[in-house]
Design an enzyme around this catalytic site. Sequence first.
Site, PDB file in Angstrom:
ATOM      1  N   GLU A  79    -106.983  29.255 -84.905  1.00  0.00           N
ATOM      2  CA  GLU A  79    -106.657  28.654 -83.606  1.00  0.00           C
ATOM      3  C   GLU A  79    -107.834  28.816 -82.638  1.00  0.00           C
ATOM      4  O   GLU A  79    -108.188  27.878 -81.910  1.00  0.00           O
ATOM      5  CB  GLU A  79    -105.410  29.320 -83.032  1.00  0.00           C
ATOM      6  CG  GLU A  79    -105.010  28.797 -81.655  1.00  0.00           C
ATOM      7  CD  GLU A  79    -103.963  29.682 -80.995  1.00  0.00           C
ATOM      8  OE1 GLU A  79    -103.904  29.659 -79.748  1.00  0.00           O
ATOM      9  OE2 GLU A  79    -103.231  30.385 -81.706  1.00  0.00           O
ATOM     10  N   ASP A 124    -109.729  25.523 -81.249  1.00  0.00           N
ATOM     11  CA  ASP A 124    -109.745  25.258 -79.808  1.00  0.00           C
ATOM     12  C   ASP A 124    -111.140  24.837 -79.352  1.00  0.00           C
ATOM     13  O   ASP A 124    -111.309  23.858 -78.608  1.00  0.00           O
ATOM     14  CB  ASP A 124    -109.287  26.509 -79.057  1.00  0.00           C
ATOM     15  CG  ASP A 124    -109.369  26.350 -77.553  1.00  0.00           C
ATOM     16  OD1 ASP A 124    -108.760  25.411 -77.009  1.00  0.00           O
ATOM     17  OD2 ASP A 124    -110.059  27.163 -76.906  1.00  0.00           O
ATOM     18  N   ASN A 175    -100.589  25.231 -80.643  1.00  0.00           N
ATOM     19  CA  ASN A 175    -101.549  26.229 -81.128  1.00  0.00           C
ATOM     20  C   ASN A 175    -101.807  26.054 -82.625  1.00  0.00           C
ATOM     21  O   ASN A 175    -102.935  26.233 -83.102  1.00  0.00           O
ATOM     22  CB  ASN A 175    -101.026  27.642 -80.854  1.00  0.00           C
ATOM     23  CG  ASN A 175    -100.927  27.951 -79.363  1.00  0.00           C
ATOM     24  OD1 ASN A 175    -101.569  27.291 -78.551  1.00  0.00           O
ATOM     25  ND2 ASN A 175    -100.127  28.929 -79.016  1.00  0.00           N
ATOM     26  N   GLU A 232    -104.284  23.328 -83.229  1.00  0.00           N
ATOM     27  CA  GLU A 232    -105.655  23.815 -83.071  1.00  0.00           C
ATOM     28  C   GLU A 232    -106.098  24.589 -84.310  1.00  0.00           C
ATOM     29  O   GLU A 232    -107.253  24.454 -84.754  1.00  0.00           O
ATOM     30  CB  GLU A 232    -105.757  24.700 -81.827  1.00  0.00           C
ATOM     31  CG  GLU A 232    -105.637  23.930 -80.518  1.00  0.00           C
ATOM     32  CD  GLU A 232    -105.774  24.811 -79.305  1.00  0.00           C
ATOM     33  OE1 GLU A 232    -106.222  24.308 -78.262  1.00  0.00           O
ATOM     34  OE2 GLU A 232    -105.420  26.017 -79.379  1.00  0.00           O
TER      35      GLU A 232
END
Length: 253
Positions: free
Chosen positions: A48, A52, A117, A120
């Site tokens: 994650e 991101d 999340n 990501e």
Amino acid sequence: MKNKEPYLSWYNMLGFYPNDLELYEQAFIHCSVAVTQDGRRANNERLEFLGDAVLDAIIADIVYKHFPNKKEGFLTNTRSKIVQRDSLNRIALDLGIDKKVTSMPYATAHHKYMYGNTLEALIGAIYLDRGYRRCCRFVEERIIQKHVPLDKLASHEVNFKSRLIEWGQKTKLHIEFNLIETSTDGKGHPVFRTSVSLEGTPLGTGTGSTKKESQQLAAQNMIRKIHEDRDVQRLIEKLKHQQDAFAAKSRMR
């Protein structure tokens, strides 16, 4: 790849067959579940973190090319609308990510943005498995083209300052905006820099061609930290606890 049948569900979601299937499986393991791989606990938090950063870069590239005549503040604002938690959560549900996530039953109640999340983390897995170009194709074809109408999104004004002030009123925490710098750019245009603080602690800054724009970007920066930064979340809990303690003392007097 000889036996593609087990990979078909992944192909339907991704548009390609994975090379390292374990990476993708790890992307869907929420931190509420204890899974051991190679003698260590494994979940999707590291993926994650990577996803991101990769997603931010890809969206910045897409927005930059799609709006060739727009200024930095507009581009930043548009990118943030795409990668904000609510948007990613909605896109993740549209992609069917919720059907693949491994988590404890209570997790969805305590982790509001779990699916966003996970999206990501999935992007992090694609980046490690297939590289940046394939990641770009996935975001462009599976996210932007299908779920993000860029022109419509860009024209939708989100008042981050009002949203932040409303949050402060709801939580009874003091929000303050301060103009910290005024200057001009190389062409003589004004540039404003604003800071926003929570109970005296600065938590966001924004730079824009108007005071309003700088305030909006500062508020947007702080809102993102409220949702994502664990140090900021701990600070908020501490401030709320201090409030409760003060209120309890006042009632005892």
